[in-house]
Enzyme design. Structure first.
Site, PDB file in Angstrom:
ATOM      1  CG  ASN A  22      -2.043   1.349   1.314  1.00 53.20           C
ATOM      2  OD1 ASN A  22      -1.233   2.364   1.297  1.00 53.20           O
ATOM      3  ND2 ASN A  22      -3.099   0.824   1.723  1.00 53.20           N
ATOM      4  CG  ASP A  24      -3.215   4.495   0.450  1.00 55.08           C
ATOM      5  OD1 ASP A  24      -2.833   4.491  -0.151  1.00 55.08           O
ATOM      6  OD2 ASP A  24      -3.578   3.828   1.162  1.00 55.08           O
ATOM      7  CG  HIS A  25       1.076   6.684   4.808  1.00 53.76           C
ATOM      8  ND1 HIS A  25      -0.009   7.267   5.340  1.00 53.76           N
ATOM      9  CD2 HIS A  25       0.661   5.611   5.218  1.00 53.76           C
ATOM     10  CE1 HIS A  25      -0.734   7.155   5.976  1.00 53.76           C
ATOM     11  NE2 HIS A  25      -1.067   5.246   6.262  1.00 53.76           N
ATOM     12  NE  ARG A  33       7.642  21.702   2.822  1.00 56.19           N
ATOM     13  CZ  ARG A  33       9.382  21.226   2.957  1.00 56.19           C
ATOM     14  NH1 ARG A  33       9.416  21.582   1.873  1.00 56.19           N
ATOM     15  NH2 ARG A  33       9.863  21.716   3.668  1.00 56.19           N
ATOM     16  CG  HIS A  58      -8.056   3.894   1.724  1.00 57.09           C
ATOM     17  ND1 HIS A  58      -8.028   3.853   2.744  1.00 57.09           N
ATOM     18  CD2 HIS A  58      -9.705   4.328   0.742  1.00 57.09           C
ATOM     19  CE1 HIS A  58      -9.580   4.075   3.117  1.00 57.09           C
ATOM     20  NE2 HIS A  58     -10.599   4.535   2.094  1.00 57.09           N
ATOM     21  NE  ARG A  60      -9.271   8.422   4.811  1.00 55.93           N
ATOM     22  CZ  ARG A  60      -9.541   7.600   5.783  1.00 55.93           C
ATOM     23  NH1 ARG A  60      -8.870   6.231   6.063  1.00 55.93           N
ATOM     24  NH2 ARG A  60     -10.612   7.635   6.629  1.00 55.93           N
ATOM     25  NE  ARG A  64      -7.383  10.826   6.014  1.00 54.24           N
ATOM     26  CZ  ARG A  64      -7.759  10.263   6.800  1.00 54.24           C
ATOM     27  NH1 ARG A  64      -7.530   9.698   7.213  1.00 54.24           N
ATOM     28  NH2 ARG A  64      -9.092  10.791   7.272  1.00 54.24           N
ATOM     29  CG  HIS A  65      -3.535   8.955   1.669  1.00 50.91           C
ATOM     30  ND1 HIS A  65      -4.477   8.188   1.104  1.00 50.91           N
ATOM     31  CD2 HIS A  65      -3.862   8.088   2.937  1.00 50.91           C
ATOM     32  CE1 HIS A  65      -5.413   7.695   1.773  1.00 50.91           C
ATOM     33  NE2 HIS A  65      -4.669   7.281   2.920  1.00 50.91           N
ATOM     34  CD  GLU A  85      -7.284  -0.330   1.399  1.00 53.10           C
ATOM     35  OE1 GLU A  85      -7.004   0.748   1.752  1.00 53.10           O
ATOM     36  OE2 GLU A  85      -6.217  -1.138   1.655  1.00 53.10           O
ATOM     37  CB  THR A 115      -5.477   3.794   9.711  1.00 56.53           C
ATOM     38  OG1 THR A 115      -4.898   3.670   8.728  1.00 56.53           O
ATOM     39  CG2 THR A 115      -5.760   3.959  11.707  1.00 56.53           C
ATOM     40  CB  THR A 116      -9.266   1.574   7.933  1.00 54.14           C
ATOM     41  OG1 THR A 116      -8.505   2.185   6.177  1.00 54.14           O
ATOM     42  CG2 THR A 116     -10.874   0.773   7.252  1.00 54.14           C
ATOM     43  CD  GLU A 166      -7.502  -7.010   3.467  1.00 51.89           C
ATOM     44  OE1 GLU A 166      -7.258  -6.234   1.850  1.00 51.89           O
ATOM     45  OE2 GLU A 166      -6.609  -5.828   4.056  1.00 51.89           O
ATOM     46  CG  HIS A 207      -5.056  -2.248   9.162  1.00 46.66           C
ATOM     47  ND1 HIS A 207      -4.897  -1.613  11.077  1.00 46.66           N
ATOM     48  CD2 HIS A 207      -6.000  -1.142   9.310  1.00 46.66           C
ATOM     49  CE1 HIS A 207      -4.968  -0.061  10.543  1.00 46.66           C
ATOM     50  NE2 HIS A 207      -5.858   0.324   9.954  1.00 46.66           N
ATOM     51  N   GLY A 208      -2.276  -3.279  10.108  1.00 43.69           N
ATOM     52  CA  GLY A 208      -0.483  -3.088  10.798  1.00 43.69           C
ATOM     53  C   GLY A 208       0.135  -3.848  10.943  1.00 43.69           C
ATOM     54  N   GLY A 229       1.180  -1.348   4.220  1.00 42.59           N
ATOM     55  CA  GLY A 229       1.247  -0.210   4.109  1.00 42.59           C
ATOM     56  C   GLY A 229       2.307   0.805   4.908  1.00 42.59           C
ATOM     57  CG  HIS A 230       2.749   3.465   9.825  1.00 42.99           C
ATOM     58  ND1 HIS A 230       2.706   3.450  10.647  1.00 42.99           N
ATOM     59  CD2 HIS A 230       1.805   4.338   9.419  1.00 42.99           C
ATOM     60  CE1 HIS A 230       2.980   4.400  10.735  1.00 42.99           C
ATOM     61  NE2 HIS A 230       2.867   5.348  10.538  1.00 42.99           N
TER      62      HIS A 230
HETATM   63  N1  PXP Z   1      -5.817  -3.228   4.687  1.00 40.70           N
HETATM   64  C1  PXP Z   1      -7.389  -2.219   4.427  1.00 40.70           C
HETATM   65  C2  PXP Z   1      -8.319  -2.773   3.744  1.00 40.70           C
HETATM   66  C3  PXP Z   1      -6.287  -0.665   4.485  1.00 40.70           C
HETATM   67  O1  PXP Z   1      -7.550  -0.204   4.374  1.00 40.70           O
HETATM   68  C4  PXP Z   1      -5.100  -0.678   5.257  1.00 40.70           C
HETATM   69  C5  PXP Z   1      -5.700   0.430   5.822  1.00 40.70           C
HETATM   70  O2  PXP Z   1      -5.223   1.789   4.891  1.00 40.70           O
HETATM   71  C6  PXP Z   1      -4.000  -1.800   4.803  1.00 40.70           C
HETATM   72  C7  PXP Z   1      -4.392  -2.972   4.637  1.00 40.70           C
HETATM   73  C8  PXP Z   1      -2.949  -1.203   5.437  1.00 40.70           C
HETATM   74  O3  PXP Z   1      -2.717  -1.369   6.895  1.00 40.70           O
HETATM   75  P1  PXP Z   1      -1.622  -0.874   7.833  1.00 40.70           P
HETATM   76  O4  PXP Z   1      -1.074   0.808   6.374  1.00 40.70           O
HETATM   77  O5  PXP Z   1      -1.404  -0.347   8.681  1.00 40.70           O
HETATM   78  O6  PXP Z   1      -0.715  -1.742   6.759  1.00 40.70           O
END
Ligand code: PXP
Length: 258
Positions: A22, A24-25, A33, A58, A60, A64-65, A85, A115-116, A166, A207-208, A229-230
């Site tokens: 992911n 996104d970040h 910026r 994602h 959104r 935001r990203h 997403e 976050t979600t 998921e 997630h996480g 992602g993060h």
């Molecule tokens: N899967 C889904 C459906 C999510 O919404 C997210 C966060 O955007 C992730 C995976 C990735 O989570 P993380 O950024 O905590 O790894």
């Protein structure tokens, strides 16, 4: 558990596991910026080169990203497999149907959240989501629902016509990060993943996740895709995105085969 309406064939389970990165970040940093650097499109290619099977973004509601233009470039100007997403809104359905990604993951979305924060309540919105997923499926798009590791949510996803679920593994990952990995949460993930695959749904998780928790979740044979992602983008600050993705690839492949 009740009989799911759409019982299907069990998907083929093999030893491989897909890695969805992911990006996104990268967009979060770029937008800080307001310019064009760093570019999520470029990051997606670095991640794919380093071993990502899928690029997840994602889009959104508050942008935001990831921005609309990022999605459009990723879909039309690359041959990467794109998992988008999105919230189950009319605006997002129209974007997805106009620019179909390889797959869509429906997530809950609240404006103020960092976050979600939890899974989609498919049980509580079954008629709406059945219609919504139906219109995406008619457009030939594969749909995943992001749900808590709860058999009722998995069953509702099946009945709503999703192709995959998921599982939100954030609660397990938080307990892992605190140094007391919850066996209870782990069992919920295992049993939801079994329930999904026994009823013909593909099962993903996300997630996480970090190297440690991904190595544990990847051992669950029913789970065929992880979306991360993060942690990856954060670690990339220290060692570079390519290195981090290659290392995660190794970690989950090893977990799968050992
Ligand atoms: N899967 C889904 C459906 C999510 O919404 C997210 C966060 O955007 C992730 C995976 C990735 O989570 P993380 O950024 O905590 O790894």
């Amino acid at each position: 558990m009740n009989n799911p309406k759409n019982k299907r064939k069990t998907p083929n389970l093999d030893s491989s596991i897909r890695l969805g990165v992911n990006v996104d970040h990268v967009g979060t940093l770029r937008n800080a910026r307001g310019g064009s650097h760093p570019d999520p499109f470029l990051a997606a290619h670095v991640a794919a080169e380093a071993g990502a099977d899928i690029i997840t973004v994602h889009l959104r509601e508050d942008r935001r990203h990831i921005l609309d233009d990022d999605v459009s470039r990723l879909i039309h100007e690359s041959n990467l497999s794109i998992n988008m997403e999105m919230a189950a809104t009319e605006e997002m359905a129209s974007i997805a149907i106009t620019n179909p990604p390889s797959a869509i993951c429906l997530v809950p979305e609240q404006r103020q959240e960092l976050t979600t924060e939890g899974g989609l309540d498919v049980v509580g919105q079954l008629p709406y989501l059945t219609k919504f997923i139906g219109s995406l499926s008619e457009a030939g798009i594969k749909v995943t629902t992001f749900v808590d590791p709860d058999e009722q949510q998995v069953e509702a996803s099946l009945n709503a016509g999703a192709n995959a679920v998921e599982l939100h593994v954030g609660t397990y990952c938080e307990s892992y990060d605190r140094g007391h990995a919850s066996q209870n949460e782990f069992k919920r993930v295992v049993s939801a993943s079994r329930y999904a695959t026994n009823n013909g749904l593909e099962c993903h998780a996300g997630h996480g996740l970090n190297y440690g928790s991904a190595a544990i979740i990847a051992k669950i044979g029913q789970i065929t895709e992880l979306n991360i992602g993060h942690f990856l983008i954060g670690e990339a600050v220290f060692t570079g995105l390519g290195d981090v993705v290659t290392k995660m690839r190794r970690v989950i492949d090893l977990a799968r085969t050992s």
